[in-house]
Design a protein around this motif. Structure first.
Motif, PDB file in Angstrom:
ATOM      1  N   MET B   1       5.001   7.109   6.603  1.00 34.66           N
ATOM      2  CA  MET B   1       4.673   5.857   5.909  1.00 34.66           C
ATOM      3  C   MET B   1       3.698   6.135   4.772  1.00 34.66           C
ATOM      4  SD  MET B   1       2.545   2.581   7.249  1.00 34.66           S
ATOM      5  CE  MET B   1       1.053   3.518   7.083  1.00 34.66           C
ATOM      6  N   HIS B  95       1.363  10.767   3.487  1.00 30.93           N
ATOM      7  CA  HIS B  95       2.296  10.202   4.456  1.00 30.93           C
ATOM      8  C   HIS B  95       1.629  10.138   5.821  1.00 30.93           C
ATOM      9  CE1 HIS B  95       6.097  10.442   2.035  1.00 30.93           C
ATOM     10  NE2 HIS B  95       5.312  11.235   1.334  1.00 30.93           N
ATOM     11  N   ASP B 114       6.343   9.784  13.800  1.00 29.79           N
ATOM     12  CA  ASP B 114       7.110  10.559  12.835  1.00 29.79           C
ATOM     13  C   ASP B 114       7.269   9.797  11.522  1.00 29.79           C
ATOM     14  OD1 ASP B 114      10.045  12.701  13.359  1.00 29.79           O
ATOM     15  OD2 ASP B 114       8.394  12.751  11.923  1.00 29.79           O
ATOM     16  N   ILE B 116       7.353   6.626  11.051  1.00 29.49           N
ATOM     17  CA  ILE B 116       8.043   5.345  11.149  1.00 29.49           C
ATOM     18  C   ILE B 116       7.216   4.358  11.978  1.00 29.49           C
ATOM     19  CG2 ILE B 116      10.103   4.179  12.021  1.00 29.49           C
ATOM     20  CD1 ILE B 116      10.838   5.932   9.792  1.00 29.49           C
ATOM     21  N   PRO B 117       6.775   3.256  11.358  1.00 27.88           N
ATOM     22  CA  PRO B 117       6.087   2.225  12.144  1.00 27.88           C
ATOM     23  C   PRO B 117       7.110   1.411  12.941  1.00 27.88           C
ATOM     24  CG  PRO B 117       5.580   2.054   9.776  1.00 27.88           C
ATOM     25  CD  PRO B 117       6.741   2.965   9.921  1.00 27.88           C
TER      26      PRO B 117
END
Lengths: 667, 123
Positions: B1, B95, B114, B116-117
């Motif tokens: 993210m 990130h 990884d 990804i929320p």
């Protein structure tokens, strides 16, 4: 920085080939970074990344290592499974420099005999993070050398494949694995046996002695009364599945003959364990491994196995320093099972066909019912089919591309229900973020290095008025009530800034419009067959630099011709409360707006891998069927929904290949 | 993210107002909870995107990751490559890989795995 040939008088001017090579090398560098997160460095180190020299594109360890060793002492060669690159670490920087200079642009031959060019770049470190569980699925064991070579030969010769000439012909042309059943006929339409009609003859006599022996020695606890023989040619496999609970008792055993193979076990949480089944070994699955984990064999001609002691049974190592490819041979399995006579009462009710709710779903009458319907017939299904689904969603639709390309540079765009991220990379001048309800689909977006998160479209966690544009393609039709569809649209509008635009696509009830049939209706068996031709043995991702050819545009909402779809539920021409949802027959017109649409899962549902064919139809094809809920829209309906939302203006409204589409703008 | 993505995320719990910005908490047990990845610099793109972010939030979040942006900027700064580069770095190259997003209002926590929320309600 490198020398292609000895013609060095062109110090300041590169030849055409040199320029081309340089371009490809840079492209490899970019691809490695963009798609794999691998950073290359411009100074010499001991470690190199070898693009196009990976297990994933058919280059095995014993092909690559000798090539690398010509340049010096290789400390380690890491070959991550299914990747089109490897990492090599030399003892000294001198040696890796030599490799960089001499091997860049080197031609090697892959497993199919095709020429590949290697592109080398320096990396800071040669390492690979691999998370793999080290335990076998509970209840699973592999007994090695349970029969002798002579017994193996005898069993193989005892199988008479010539009996059924009909099957012969269909199977040969479809390149489909061969099967024979004994004791009870196994029906692939419902993945069950007909318990009232046992086959005459029972199990073959030669099996008796083995079964008695295995019972005595405690490898099995019950005497089986059903046997299925499967024969797999290299390249053939079987989709991941759980053997139907209500059909067979706990213990299922399978004897592997002729060739070793890797079988993939997968837990519903997503944990995947590859298990090596050597020749003449007996696989025994009980308990959790039989009832909860799926098992399957990927359609491919090579398995990734341990380089040292490759025939050892059990989990394939996750040590990428010890992996290589092993060519498959002709494998025959004898699977023995005991037919259940009572409903299953296992401890895994969620995946048990006896214990799960048997009543078919009906049209929801409340928001709660709608939510439950969506959970079972949308969310859970997409999680199961994510990989296969993604592989059929590769061609971006032109009008959507047009919409995205027309947006100004620097636009913030949200893709609500982004699926596999198909549209997230279309226009590099935009900042696109995707969200989807399916973790597995969002994981595919992550693999493609897109920004994405998991959420429900009815509660998008993005600030109001912050997006320049939104797209929502084939999403709103999955909501089961009009209120929820409106609510989804309201969320999209909430995200838009004043003046922002949204593009919405929903599946149309009218699949024939202006006397033209949509692609969904037109798509037929032949085109499916053609795709399979191209796809055979593409379970391996090919070269990093030369991209895969596009698989053609089979892109309407559903993918494959039906197999004996259940016709129950009938065709309601208008929705009536308390009515059961009809099961739609793929590739035909819609007779009801609220339907369940079958999805036939093909191939090993590994994320991101191309789909592997199993032969289109026929009673021998055991592909699981999933039903997805849709509310298909009538002409004008989407516009009407838009009009219920305040502050929006419809800019455009059109029909595109079986979909109703709207471009709206926030005031 | 990316931090740019974070700039747009807010809490989606029912009846939670003011759940912005979400606090980023890194997972200390992970060896690579933040990554810095290269991204091509496109001046016009950075300028256009910058006009849409909540700059205060960006400033504070960048600070959390050791980046000192200018506290505020003027139109002159938009032609300064040094300034734009620092913005580019903060928005695009950082990130967040492993951690969680916490709502300052209702304190609900959304995991990031990884990169990804997972922002499903009731998570």
């Amino acid at each position: 920085m490198f020398a292609m040939d000895s013609n060095h008088q062109s110090n300041y001017k590169l030849s055409k080939t040199e320029k081309k090579f340089l371009r490809k090398q840079i492209k490899a560098r970019h691809t490695l970074l963009r798609h794999e997160g691998i950073e290359t460095v411009s100074y010499a180190t001991q470690s190199l990344v070898v693009a196009n020299g990976g297990l994933g594109n058919g280059v095995s360890r014993n092909q690559l290592l000798p090539v690398l060793e010509k340049c010096g002492l290789v400390d380690a060669l890491l070959m991550p499974p299914n990747k089109p690159y490897s990492f090599a670490r030399y003892k000294t920087t001198e040696e890796s420099k030599r490799a960089y200079v001499t091997l860049n642009g080197k031609e090697v031959v892959d497993d199919l005999g095709q020429k590949i060019i290697l592109y080398l770049n320096f990396v800071e470190k040669a390492q690979w993070k691999e998370l793999r569980p080290q335990a076998l699925p509970p209840g699973l064991m592999v007994v090695e050398e349970i029969i002798s070579s002579e017994e193996e030969k005898m069993l193989l010769e005892s199988v008479d494949w010539t009996e059924d000439t009909d099957n012969q012909n269909s199977q040969k042309s479809l390149k489909h694995r061969r099967v024979k059943h004994f004791g009870y006929e196994f029906h692939y339409e419902n993945n069950n046996v007909d318990k009232d009609k046992p086959l005459p003859g029972g199990l073959p006599d030669i099996c008796d002695s083995f079964l008695e022996k295995w019972l005595r020695e405690g490898y099995i606890k019950h005497k089986p009364d059903q046997m299925t023989i499967n024969q797999y040619e290299p390249g053939q496999g079987i989709p991941a599945h759980i053997d139907t609970h209500s059909a067979f008792e706990d213990e299922i055993v399978s004897l592997s003959l002729g060739s070793e193979i890797v079988m993939d076990f997968k837990h519903p949480d997503g944990i995947a364990v590859p298990v090596m089944l050597p020749r003449r070994s007996l696989l025994v699955i009980t308990g959790e491994s039989r009832y909860l984990w799926t098992h399957g064999i990927t359609c491919r001609k090579f398995d990734t196995v341990q380089a040292s002691e490759s025939h050892k049974s059990g989990i394939i190592t996750s040590d990428v320093g010890d992996l290589t490819l092993s060519k498959r041979g002709l494998r025959t399995s004898f699977t023995f099972r005991k037919v259940r006579q009572t409903p299953c009462n296992c401890s895994y009710p969620l995946v048990c066909d006896s214990q799960r709710k048997e009543t078919p779903p009906s049209f929801p009458e409340s928001d709660k019912e709608a939510s439950r319907l969506e959970q079972e017939y949308v969310h859970q299904v997409y999680e199961e089919i994510a990989g296969h689904f993604s592989s059929t969603r590769h061609t971006p639709w032109p009008h959507i591309v047009e919409f995205l390309k027309a947006l100004p540079s620097g636009s913030i765009v949200a893709d609500i229900g982004c699926g596999n991220g198909k549209y997230l990379g279309i226009n590099k001048e935009l900042y696109m973020v995707g969200c989807d309800r399916s973790q597995n689909l969002v994981d595919i977006c992550r693999e493609r290095q897109f920004q994405a998160f998991v959420c429900d479209a009815l509660a998008v966690p993005v600030r109001s008025g912050s997006c320049d544009a939104c797209i929502s393609i084939a999403v709103i039709h999955h909501f089961a009530t009009a209120e929820r569809r409106v609510a989804a649209l309201q969320e999209i509008v909430r995200l838009l800034r004043p003046g922002g635009k949204a593009l919405i696509y929903v599946w149309a009830m009218e699949q024939e419009y202006n006397k033209q049939k949509s692609k969904y209706l037109r798509g037929n068996r032949n085109s499916q067959g053609k795709k399979e031709e191209m796809n055979s043995d593409t379970s391996v991702q090919r070269s990093l630099v030369e991209q895969m050819p596009d698989m053609g545009s089979r892109d309407s909402a559903s993918s494959v011709p039906r197999i004996n779809d259940s016709q129950e539920g009938g065709c309601n021409s208008r929705q009536v409360s308390n009515s059961k949802l009809p099961i739609h027959v793929n590739r035909t017109s819609f007779y009801s707006q609220d339907v369940l649409v079958p999805w036939h899962l093909k191939g090993n549902p590994d994320k991101g891998k191309p789909v592997e064919p199993f032969g289109p139809v026929g009673s021998q094809d055991p592909s699981p069927v999933f039903h997805r809920y849709y509310h298909v829209f009538r002409e004008g309906e989407l516009e009407a929904v838009c009009r219920t939302v305040s502050d929006v203006r419809i800019l455009q409204s059109y029909y595109d290949q079986g979909n109703w589409c709207v471009i709206l703008q926030k005031a | 993210m990316r931090l740019l993505t974070h700039n747009f995320l807010k809490c989606n719990e029912e009846n939670c107002t003011g759940g912005y910005p979400l606090q980023i908490k890194l997972d200390d047990t992970s060896s690579e909870n933040v990554k810095i990845l290269e991204q091509d610099f496109n001046k016009e793109f950075v300028k256009n995107v910058l006009s849409k972010v909540d700059y205060d939030v960006l400033y504070n979040t960048a600070k959390q990751f050791g980046i000192s942006l200018l506290f505020s900027y003027t139109s002159q700064h938009l032609e300064d490559e040094g300034f734009l580069n620092s913005i580019h770095h903060a928005l695009f190259k950082i990130h967040i890989m492993e951690g969680s997003l916490i709502c300052p209002q209702c304190h609900v926590s959304f995991p990031i795995k990884d990169g990804i929320p997972n922002m499903l309600k009731g998570n």
